[in-house]
Design a protein around this motif. Structure first.
Motif, short mmCIF file in Angstrom:
data_model
loop_
_atom_site.label_atom_id
_atom_site.label_comp_id
_atom_site.label_asym_id
_atom_site.label_seq_id
_atom_site.Cartn_x
_atom_site.Cartn_y
_atom_site.Cartn_z
N ASP A 155 28.86 -18.32 -52.98
CA ASP A 155 27.81 -19.23 -52.53
C ASP A 155 28.29 -20.08 -51.35
O ASP A 155 27.75 -21.13 -51.06
N GLY A 156 29.34 -19.59 -50.69
CA GLY A 156 29.90 -20.31 -49.56
C GLY A 156 31.04 -21.21 -49.98
O GLY A 156 31.04 -21.74 -51.09
N LEU A 157 32.03 -21.35 -49.10
CA LEU A 157 33.14 -22.25 -49.36
C LEU A 157 32.84 -23.62 -48.77
O LEU A 157 32.31 -23.73 -47.67
N GLY A 158 33.15 -24.66 -49.50
CA GLY A 158 32.97 -26.01 -48.99
C GLY A 158 31.59 -26.58 -49.18
O GLY A 158 31.30 -27.68 -48.69
N GLU A 159 30.72 -25.89 -49.91
CA GLU A 159 29.39 -26.42 -50.15
C GLU A 159 29.49 -27.58 -51.13
O GLU A 159 30.53 -27.82 -51.75
N SER A 160 28.42 -28.33 -51.30
CA SER A 160 28.41 -29.45 -52.22
C SER A 160 27.43 -29.18 -53.36
O SER A 160 26.26 -28.90 -53.12
N PRO A 161 27.84 -29.28 -54.64
CA PRO A 161 29.23 -29.46 -55.06
C PRO A 161 30.02 -28.16 -54.91
O PRO A 161 29.44 -27.09 -54.91
N ASN A 162 31.33 -28.28 -54.80
CA ASN A 162 32.14 -27.09 -54.55
C ASN A 162 33.11 -26.77 -55.68
O ASN A 162 34.02 -25.98 -55.48
N ASP A 163 32.94 -27.36 -56.83
CA ASP A 163 33.76 -26.96 -57.97
C ASP A 163 32.98 -25.94 -58.80
O ASP A 163 32.42 -26.25 -59.84
N ASP A 164 32.95 -24.70 -58.29
CA ASP A 164 32.14 -23.65 -58.92
C ASP A 164 32.61 -23.32 -60.33
O ASP A 164 31.80 -23.07 -61.22
N PHE A 165 33.92 -23.28 -60.50
CA PHE A 165 34.48 -22.94 -61.80
C PHE A 165 35.68 -23.82 -62.09
O PHE A 165 36.44 -24.16 -61.19
N ARG A 166 35.83 -24.18 -63.34
CA ARG A 166 37.04 -24.83 -63.80
C ARG A 166 37.66 -23.95 -64.88
O ARG A 166 37.03 -23.70 -65.91
N LEU A 167 38.85 -23.47 -64.60
CA LEU A 167 39.59 -22.70 -65.59
C LEU A 167 40.53 -23.67 -66.27
O LEU A 167 41.35 -24.31 -65.61
N GLY A 168 40.44 -23.79 -67.60
CA GLY A 168 41.21 -24.83 -68.25
C GLY A 168 41.71 -24.48 -69.62
O GLY A 168 41.33 -23.46 -70.22
N TYR A 169 42.57 -25.36 -70.11
CA TYR A 169 43.04 -25.33 -71.49
C TYR A 169 42.89 -26.74 -72.02
O TYR A 169 43.31 -27.71 -71.37
N GLY A 170 42.28 -26.90 -73.19
CA GLY A 170 42.02 -28.22 -73.71
C GLY A 170 42.29 -28.34 -75.19
O GLY A 170 42.28 -27.36 -75.94
N GLY A 171 42.53 -29.58 -75.62
CA GLY A 171 42.67 -29.87 -77.03
C GLY A 171 41.35 -29.66 -77.77
O GLY A 171 40.29 -29.45 -77.16
N ALA A 172 41.39 -29.76 -79.08
CA ALA A 172 40.22 -29.44 -79.91
C ALA A 172 39.03 -30.34 -79.61
O ALA A 172 37.88 -29.94 -79.82
N ASN A 173 39.28 -31.56 -79.11
CA ASN A 173 38.18 -32.49 -78.82
C ASN A 173 37.91 -32.64 -77.34
O ASN A 173 37.10 -33.50 -76.95
N ALA A 174 38.56 -31.86 -76.49
CA ALA A 174 38.30 -31.92 -75.05
C ALA A 174 36.88 -31.40 -74.77
O ALA A 174 36.45 -30.40 -75.35
N GLY A 175 36.16 -32.08 -73.88
CA GLY A 175 34.74 -31.80 -73.69
C GLY A 175 34.40 -30.36 -73.40
O GLY A 175 33.53 -29.76 -74.06
#
Length: 381
Positions: free
Chosen positions: A248-268
């Motif tokens: 969808d283009g680089l640098g568009e707003s918002p530009n955090d298309d994906f967040r790859l993460g690891y979280g604790g059991a209560n992380a949102g």
């Protein structure tokens, strides 16, 4: 066929030069090979073989039981063959004492032997690596005619002049760090004793991208520091890499298309992924947060890593190394096309409570630290 199983074993002869060992792997084929009539009636994805997803694999440490078999020790990695081989794409550090929870840096080495053969028989270190596989009886006709192929690779890196952190399985193109900080005040003189960056993130390019995130326990306590500060809140911490992709283009707003993460059991994001899960995901683990549009939280979709073929998120036993592996061709069905370029906007870590970036009386004199890396340049898929 369903109900079939087997096993294999790898043992090592490290001669006169103690070494850090790594295990790597790759799924090289997952072929459909045409379809029989029963398979056609039972197959939802006729262009891709199903055997890699159906076959269940466990890789573990093992030792000789003295009776011609093996005594199985700590599990290294398990899941479907596709999941295991994706995790091995990122490399798995092996511990010479068979401790699957050993920290990455300065872990026990494979000390080696004085000669490779004794009385004509291989002379090996005590710790071996065993793998077992099974096609469950619950699998049906969808695997008829299918075949798979895969590679295991093992690297020995001499321990002399090394600390075991260099990963020989992946060629990392980009390194991201947080600003240098003063670290933990160990001796109580009001000065940080371990200058350095708390977060170092290494990113590879290619159709399968690896992000390896290392947290420095001496800058913010945890791991081998003995201070036990990370994570300050063991249920709400997160480590995540924020991606902007070019579909969808680089640098568009918002530009955090994906967040790859690891979280604790209560992380949102992890809680949201578990709530949406169709596979029964629970507790701490990985997730993908998909951000769409400008509507804030209302346009976010959270998915647990257990429900995303082509994505794995791994936390080390000492909680100081986090590894994300994503196969762009299969992990993101919500995209209209596979990305050809991406930017890592930031890599972030937070413990969901007092502590990181916010010094207080319980932080052993640690000053505030930077918790967000700089952005990468454009990286090609």
């Amino acid at each position: 066929k369903p109900g079939d199983s087997g096993e294999g074993e790898f043992c090592f002869s490290i001669v006169d030069n103690p070494a850090y060992m790594w295990m790597c792997g790759e799924l090289t084929a997952n072929a459909e090979n045409g379809q029989s009539e029963p398979e056609m009636d039972d197959d939802d994805t006729p262009d891709v073989g199903e055997l890699a997803d159906a076959m269940q694999v466990t890789v573990s440490y093992c030792t000789d039981d003295g009776e011609g078999g093996n005594e199985i020790g700590d599990e290294i990695v398990s899941g479907s063959l596709a999941e295991v081989m994706l995790a091995l794409r990122a490399g798995v550090p092996l511990s010479g004492d068979g401790d699957a929870n050993a920290s990455l840096a300065d872990r026990p080495t494979f000390d080696g032997v004085t000669e490779p053969f004794t009385d004509g028989e291989p002379n090996v270190d005590e710790q071996c690596v065993c793998f077992t596989w099974e096609v469950p009886t619950s699998v049906e006709n969808e695997i008829q005619t299918d075949s798979v192929a895969f590679d295991f690779e093992f690297y020995a890196v001499q321990a002399r002049h090394n600390d075991g952190t260099h990963n020989p399985c992946v060629e990392f193109d980009t390194v991201l760090t947080t600003d240098s900080g003063p670290g933990v005040d160990r001796d109580g003189d009001g000065q940080g004793d371990a200058e350095g960056s708390w977060i170092t993130a290494r990113v590879s390019s290619g159709p399968t991208t690896v992000v390896q995130v290392e947290l420095d326990g001496d800058v913010y306590g945890g791991g081998n520091s003995g201070l036990g500060e990370w994570p300050n809140n063991p249920n709400s911490y997160v480590v995540e890499a924020n991606f902007d992709v070019d579909t969808d283009g680089l640098g568009e707003s918002p530009n955090d298309d994906f967040r790859l993460g690891y979280g604790g059991a209560n992380a949102g994001a992890r809680v949201g992924g578990v709530a949406n899960s169709t596979s029964g995901a629970s507790g701490a683990g990985g997730y993908i947060r998909r951000n769409i549009g400008t509507g804030g939280n209302n346009n976010r979709t959270d998915t647990a890593s257990e429900d995303v073929p082509g994505f794995v998120a791994v936390e080390s036993g000492d909680q100081l190394t986090y590894t994300f592996v994503i196969d762009w061709t299969s992990a993101l069905p919500s995209l209209s096309s596979v990305p050809t370029q991406f930017v890592v906007k930031e890599v972030y870590a937070g413990d969901g409570g007092e502590g990181v970036g916010t010094p207080n009386s319980s932080n052993d004199g640690r000053a505030a630290i930077d918790t967000v890396t700089d952005a990468s340049g454009v990286i090609n898929v």
